[in-house]
Design an enzyme around this catalytic site. Structure first.
Site, PDB file in Angstrom:
ATOM      1  N   ARG A  48       0.818  -1.216   0.000  1.00 22.92           N
ATOM      2  CA  ARG A  48       0.000   0.000   0.000  1.00 22.92           C
ATOM      3  C   ARG A  48       0.847   1.260   0.000  1.00 22.92           C
ATOM      4  NH1 ARG A  48      -4.073  -0.893   4.909  1.00 22.92           N
ATOM      5  NH2 ARG A  48      -2.097  -1.551   5.869  1.00 22.92           N
ATOM      6  N   HIS A  61       7.379 -25.983  12.123  1.00 22.84           N
ATOM      7  CA  HIS A  61       8.798 -26.324  12.007  1.00 22.84           C
ATOM      8  C   HIS A  61       9.144 -27.638  12.705  1.00 22.84           C
ATOM      9  CE1 HIS A  61       9.383 -22.559  10.162  1.00 22.84           C
ATOM     10  NE2 HIS A  61       9.624 -21.828  11.220  1.00 22.84           N
ATOM     11  N   LYS A 103       3.782 -19.169   6.749  1.00 21.59           N
ATOM     12  CA  LYS A 103       3.209 -19.677   7.992  1.00 21.59           C
ATOM     13  C   LYS A 103       3.101 -18.523   9.004  1.00 21.59           C
ATOM     14  CE  LYS A 103       6.997 -19.699  10.785  1.00 21.59           C
ATOM     15  NZ  LYS A 103       7.094 -19.153  12.135  1.00 21.59           N
TER      16      LYS A 103
END
Length: 505
Positions: free
Chosen positions: A64, A254, A162
């Site tokens: 933006r 992980h 993630k």
């Protein structure tokens, strides 16, 4: 009768042709953010220097921010260049900067999408990689906007950072929203730990050598430790981290992925779905945590003021600027894989911020010899131990027992056989993101998580989170610069074992 196509191999032959990628546009949503400047742009530059990126490839930042191409390049020069491995060759860096462009887009409105489409549509057959370095709540919206703008082509891929959601329901909702736009083979759910050299060497160690695989089971292995320790605090991620915590941020993705690679059965081929099928079996074989297990098999902690490398550091709530928080910055737990290979072998997982040392290691602790033939004054016979180091010095160490040299009797002493990748191969090996970003361009999803993997991991992790909330399990304090709360030591020592912190962990 026609034969089915041969699946793509996980690794291609190391020829110059195999290292090339087709021309592409790499579009980074959140292009002005920390991840883009700290990891993505430096990684793409390293691959450019290696000659893997063709001349016409473009890297387009989307945000933006009201930046044109020149301003975005200036930002990259200021913020991304300090994160390169070495001082770059000025000509190479200048060439890389010419690849960069920027488009101002608002994901929540129509603003900017026509401009992005105008930039991309002149090359409709080119590979497009959309990297969503944004909040997970925007993943579905961005994908819908891409579709509405006509920017989803058969050659398009999307990369999801993630954590994918904050629980099973939100993960399923994100998967459904993205899956309504992109086919599963176009979706790359990234876990950068899977791109580390040592993680892939773990597969080579197990399945390219006949030495270890016959011993890789409950008969010979006593337990497994997987630890990911950080010395940093929450840094600039405080607001995000306080809504996430260590279990969502590290364990659910992980550490469980590392556990899968240690515990999985040999795949029939080293191909994309064959590897991920075996990992999925392990996730589904994890014994669910019951309410009774939580107090004995899990520990959650939060760092307090302490010292790191001799420097005083604040505690978590001071870093947040709040008087209190119940978010965990440390997790230790005991997991069990319920199958024939691993029955009875505990997997101890541990991760945390502001710990004593930055390191990530997998320790395979073998059982002791069944009978000690040596006299008492020879010294103790220590069980063999295989240590797989993911960071900071990637390598593999096998701890064996040997005789202390010299006359005067037989004295036993542990001796390490050390394989340091940096010393052995004498070359820079790619950062995890370097490998994974080009795997996206190649369309090779072996080192990325499949939808069913993500949801299976959440199915196991979510009862821990809800159990903690339901039983009000306390967040135990630990001083920054230590190895976590004392309860984490008790968790493993109740079983007659100990964390192997003396081996660089």
């Amino acid at each position: 009768m026609s034969s089915s196509p041969t699946p793509a191999p996980m690794w291609s032959p190391a020829s110059p042709q195999a290292r090339q990628v087709d021309c592409f546009d790499f579009v980074i949503f959140g292009g002005t953010g920390d991840l883009s400047m700290r990891k993505l742009l430096p990684s793409l530059f390293q691959r450019d220097v290696a000659g893997q990126i063709p001349a016409g490839a473009r890297i387009i930042g989307v945000s933006r921010s009201p930046l044109d191409a020149a301003a975005f390049r200036a930002m990259a020069d200021e913020q991304a260049r300090p994160h390169l491995h070495d001082t770059p060759d000025p000509a190479a860096w200048a060439t890389f900067l010419t690849r960069l462009d920027h488009v101002r887009v608002d994901a929540l409105s129509e603003d900017g999408w026509p401009a992005l489409a105008a930039l991309l549509t002149p090359a409709p057959d080119r590979i497009r990689a959309y990297y969503l370095a944004t909040a997970p709540g925007l993943f579905g919206i961005i994908c819908q906007r891409l579709q509405q703008a006509g920017l989803v082509t058969p050659q398009a891929r999307v990369v999801l950072e993630k954590p994918l959601g904050h629980d099973l329901a939100s993960a399923r909702a994100i998967n459904a929203a993205v899956g309504a736009v992109f086919a599963e083979h176009q979706i790359f759910r990234i876990d950068h730990y899977l791109g580390k050299e040592t993680v892939q060497n773990l597969l080579a160690l197990r399945f390219a050598n006949s030495l270890f695989e016959p011993l890789w089971n409950a008969r010979y292995i006593d337990h497994v430790q997987i630890s990911v320790a950080e010395t940093v605090g929450v840094e600039k991620r405080g607001e995000f981290y306080d809504q996430t915590g260590a279990l969502r941020d590290m364990v659910q993705n992980h550490l469980l992925q590392l556990l899968c690679l240690v515990a999985m059965e040999p795949p029939s081929h080293m191909t994309q779905d064959a590897v991920r099928d075996e990992k999925l079996k392990i996730l589904r074989a994890l014994r669910p945590m019951t309410a009774a297990d939580l107090a004995q098999s899990t520990v959650r902690g939060q760092y307090r003021p302490g010292a790191i490398a001799g420097q005083a550091v604040d505690g978590y709530v001071e870093d947040l600027g709040r008087p209190a928080s119940e978010t965990e910055t440390f997790v230790a737990l005991k997991a069990e894989v319920c199958n024939w290979r691993w029955a009875g072998v505990p997997f101890y997982l541990r991760t945390g911020k502001r710990l004593a040392r930055r390191t990530s290691e997998i320790i395979i602790q073998f059982r002791p010899p069944p009978h000690n033939i040596f006299p008492a004054d020879s010294g103790p016979v220590q069980p063999n131990r295989l240590v797989v180091r993911l960071q900071p010095d990637e390598g593999i160490t096998l701890h064996l027992m040997g005789k202390d040299p010299g006359p005067g009797g037989l004295r036993l002493r542990p001796a390490p056989l050390n394989l340091s990748f940096a010393e052995t191969y004498g070359t820079h090996y790619p950062d995890a993101y370097e490998r994974l970003l080009l795997d996206v361009v190649r369309g090779n999803s072996t080192l990325f998580m499949r939808r069913d993997e993500v949801e299976a991991a959440w199915q196991w992790a979510e009862p821990i989170l809800s159990g903690w909330a339901g039983t009000h399990q306390p967040v135990r304090p630990y001083a920054a610069g230590t190895w976590g709360p004392s309860a984490a030591v008790a968790l493993i020592e109740r079983d007659g074992r100990t964390w192997q912190d003396d081996d660089g962990l």
